[in-house]
Every structure is written in structure tokens, then in C-alpha cells.
Design an enzyme around this catalytic site. Sequence first.
Site, PDB file in Angstrom:
ATOM      1  N   LEU A   1      59.870  53.363 100.201  1.00 46.00           N
ATOM      2  CA  LEU A   1      59.096  53.699 101.405  1.00 46.00           C
ATOM      3  C   LEU A   1      57.657  54.030 101.024  1.00 46.00           C
ATOM      4  O   LEU A   1      57.004  54.805 101.707  1.00 46.00           O
ATOM      5  CB  LEU A   1      59.750  54.879 102.143  1.00 46.00           C
ATOM      6  CG  LEU A   1      61.046  54.571 102.897  1.00 46.00           C
ATOM      7  CD1 LEU A   1      61.592  55.824 103.573  1.00 46.00           C
ATOM      8  CD2 LEU A   1      60.840  53.468 103.943  1.00 46.00           C
ATOM      9  N   LYS A   2      57.191  53.454  99.928  1.00 45.87           N
ATOM     10  CA  LYS A   2      55.785  53.677  99.558  1.00 45.87           C
ATOM     11  C   LYS A   2      54.941  52.555 100.157  1.00 45.87           C
ATOM     12  O   LYS A   2      55.098  51.382  99.793  1.00 45.87           O
ATOM     13  CB  LYS A   2      55.619  53.674  98.033  1.00 45.87           C
ATOM     14  CG  LYS A   2      56.077  54.948  97.383  1.00 45.87           C
ATOM     15  CD  LYS A   2      55.418  55.093  96.007  1.00 45.87           C
ATOM     16  CE  LYS A   2      56.098  56.187  95.220  1.00 45.87           C
ATOM     17  NZ  LYS A   2      57.126  55.663  94.316  1.00 45.87           N
TER      18      LYS A   2
ATOM     19  N   CYS B   1      60.744  38.181  92.282  1.00 46.38           N
ATOM     20  CA  CYS B   1      62.013  38.079  93.030  1.00 46.38           C
ATOM     21  C   CYS B   1      61.895  38.112  94.543  1.00 46.38           C
ATOM     22  O   CYS B   1      62.427  37.227  95.219  1.00 46.38           O
ATOM     23  CB  CYS B   1      62.956  39.192  92.595  1.00 46.38           C
ATOM     24  SG  CYS B   1      63.537  38.979  90.925  1.00 46.38           S
TER      25      CYS B   1
END
Length: 445
Positions: free
Chosen positions: A265-266, A275
Site C-alpha cells: 500500500l505504498k 513480473c
Amino acid sequence: MKTRTARVSIIGMGYVGLCTAATFASRGIRSTGIDIDQERIDQIHRGKTPIHEPDLDRLLKTAVKKKLLDGSTDISRITKTDLTFLTVGTPSRSDGSIDLSFIKSASENIGKALYEKQGFHTVVVKSTVVPGTTNGTVRPILEKTSERSVGVNLGLCANPEFLAEGTAIHDALHPDKIVIGSNDKKSTSQLIKLYRQFYRTKQPPILEMSPESAELVKYANNAFLATKVSFINTIANISEKIPGVDVGRIAEAIGKDIRIGPLFLKAGPGYGGSCFHKDLQALINYGKEHGYNPQLFQATEQVNNDQPGRIIEKAESLLGTFTDKRIAILGLAFKKDTDDIREAASIKVIDRLTDRGAKITAYDPMAIPATKKLLADRIEYAETPQTALKGADCAIMMTEWEQLRKLKAKDFQAYMKSPFVVDARRIYDPDEFKDLNYIATGFGK
Ligand code: UDX
């Protein structure tokens, strides 16, 4: 009677293969790494890692010294082992769909080698592959070339990995789960036994399912994490419209809800790396090919594609124009503790700034060699953050390196021509930077 520990071979000494081989060997499991690249194999024999990954060098050196790990370009060496892990790359085609050509050629070579072997052998697909690949692509090639049958004298499982760059060794030694897509009882129990030996007293949960489910787990895992990042970036973009709002406080509060959780959640410049984008594109394409358009993941990607543009807007609001402006880019890697710039937001930001006439000086503690290969002399490179800041009209903080966190507001004031700072990673304290022209992702002004 003491049972013999299984021997393993790993096909493809890239990132996943090397980390898998080194961690198996570190727990006493004899491993043979196979790759077509002789130079890579020579490096492994010297106990040197061709990639940057914390702890990998140490594990590799010890494993080679103890003769628990060796490398070869000769695929027939797999016949001296009990299980073969397939860890070749699955890159994207130009339309985003998955390119299975390495999987196909490796399967063929494994099958041909196994034709010469006596007794049961298990093949484990660890590469990230779209659902149906293990049974629909690998299996028929293996069965044809080895003249063996799955469930009779050939075992075949899907067993995805969840290693993140920079923490791959830790992730391999302490996974939150082992996912096994089973085809036949024998190979599944062989693989479970191997992991029991590997994890000894600290067994992670083992989830058995169909190979197709196991293949989808990997995509679902990455799609969820990427969506979490795009979700918080969306909240950050809304936060910027509201004076007094800080997305960090919002993330902290919602993260306390155990249904949401605090990780990924940064808010920042958007996800990069080898990826997330590749796997989301493969999953979107897979869905479409099968008559379903996964709109949620399209939106995840769209938010991510737009995020570098938002950094440019912030810099533009400070500078007005980019023509002949000198901009310091602090951090190039797609995240800290890696030299990897694949899909890095920094490169997207640099491309747009140079297109609009800006002159760039970039600093990164590890990723400069990789960036030089890509951008050559289109930009200048600095050996320290201070040199990058010298005479700059604007600084853009792109990667959350500890070295960059240590910079103080006074450093920007001392070195820059004008202290305009865009903090895309939100690593500085806005109170400390209040006397500068400072804008950060997710802070409402
Ligand atoms: C990811 C998965 O985590 C891993 O399980 C999978 O096997 C491979 O893909 P990786 O690409 O190495 O690993 O990096 P990760 O740590 O997941 O970060 C991906 C990107 O998301 C980075 O650019 C990172 O900066 C960004 N990110 C991550 C955020 O912007 N905010 C966050 O809160 C977390």
C-alpha cells in the site's frame, strides 16, 4: 533404513533457477544447474553469481565448495538426478501474450535426455506459465520425446515460485506456501518429500491442486499485488486534490483492517520489474483468448501506465518548461536493493523528459551499468546523489534507496540551482522540506 535424499537438476540458470539451485544446495540437496550459456556455467563453477541478489553469492560459493552444486551445459546430466525443475524464462510477445518457445525447447531436450534414463523421473514446471501449459504443452512434448507416460514412468507437476527480487533467498527459505499442481500421486509425494527435507522443522503449508489451478495461482498472486499498488496510487491521485490529505495516513488506517492488510500500500511511481506487467499482460491475453476481458486488470495496468505522466505533471508545475532544464533523477532501479531497471518508472520518466528538451543527470547506487546499456550517453551519470543534484533545476526521487533517504533538505538547498523537488516515492518528511518547492505523490496541497 535411511532413505537417500533426492538429487535435483534445474534447467535454466536465470534468476529463479539460480536461487532455487543455491537454496536447495544450502540445505544439503545435491543440485545440478543446466544452462545453454557456457559463460554462465563457468561463473557458477567459480562460485560467482551472474545476477545481483543479496545472500546468493555466499550460498553459491559455499554450495560449490561443498560440491553440493555444480553446473553444466550438458542436459544429459539430468539422468543422474531424480527430479528436474524447469525454470526457463517465459517472456512476452509483442501483443503481451506469453512466449512459450523456451518451455517447448527445454521440454523437448529434457524428454530426449530422459529417453536414455532407466526408472521413474519427475519434471516440475516452476516457470510462470498460463493455465494449461503443463498438461497441454509440456506433457505431450515430454511424453513424445522420452517415450514415457505421465503416471507410469514419468512424473509431472506444476510448482510456481513467488520470489521477489532483493529478497529471493529469504523468500525461498521462508515461503508462505508451497503450491503443487499434481498430475500423478508418485511425483507429488516425491516433491512433498523433497520439500519436507528442505524445510525440516519449519514446514510451510503445502497446497495440492490441479496443475491448471497451480499455474493460475501464480498469476492471481501477482495480479492481486499489482492491483493493490494501482489501488493505492489511485487513492494517492485523489488525495492530491484535497488539501491536508496524506495518502500515507489513509494507507496506514485501511491497512489495520485485517481484510486489507498493510503491505503493498505504498503509493509511488507505479510498479516496475520483470513480473507484474508481463504477467498481467499474459493473464489479460489469456482471458481474451478464452472469451473474457478481465477489465479489472486492464484498469490496474492503465493506472500504472499513467503514473509516470503524473510525475512529469508535478515537475512541470514547478518548472513551467523542460527545455534546457537540468533534472536530477535520484534512483533508477525499479525498487531498492536491485540493479534491475526492467519496466522501471524512472526510464519512462527520463524518456518523456528528454523528449521535451530536459538534460538529465542520474544517480543510482547499483543500476547505472544497466541504464548505460539502455540509454548510453542520452543522459549523464553521477557517482553520488550530491553530484547529481549539483546545479539542477529540479530533482525527482524515483527509488527508495537508503542512501537517498539520508539526504536532508539542506543538501538539496546547498547543491541545486533551484530547490524544486518531486518525491515520487514519498520518502522525505514534508515538514522538513517545507522551505523548498516540494511536491510528493499523494500529498494534498
Ligand atoms: C514480484 C512479486 O512480489 C513476487 O512474488 C513475484 O514472484 C515476482 O514479482 P518483484 O517484481 O521482485 O516481485 O518486486 P515487488 O517487491 O513485488 O515490487 C514490484 C513493484 O511494485 C516495484 O516497482 C515496487 O516498487 C512496487 N511497489 C511495491 C509499490 O509501488 N508499492 C508497494 O507498496 C509495493
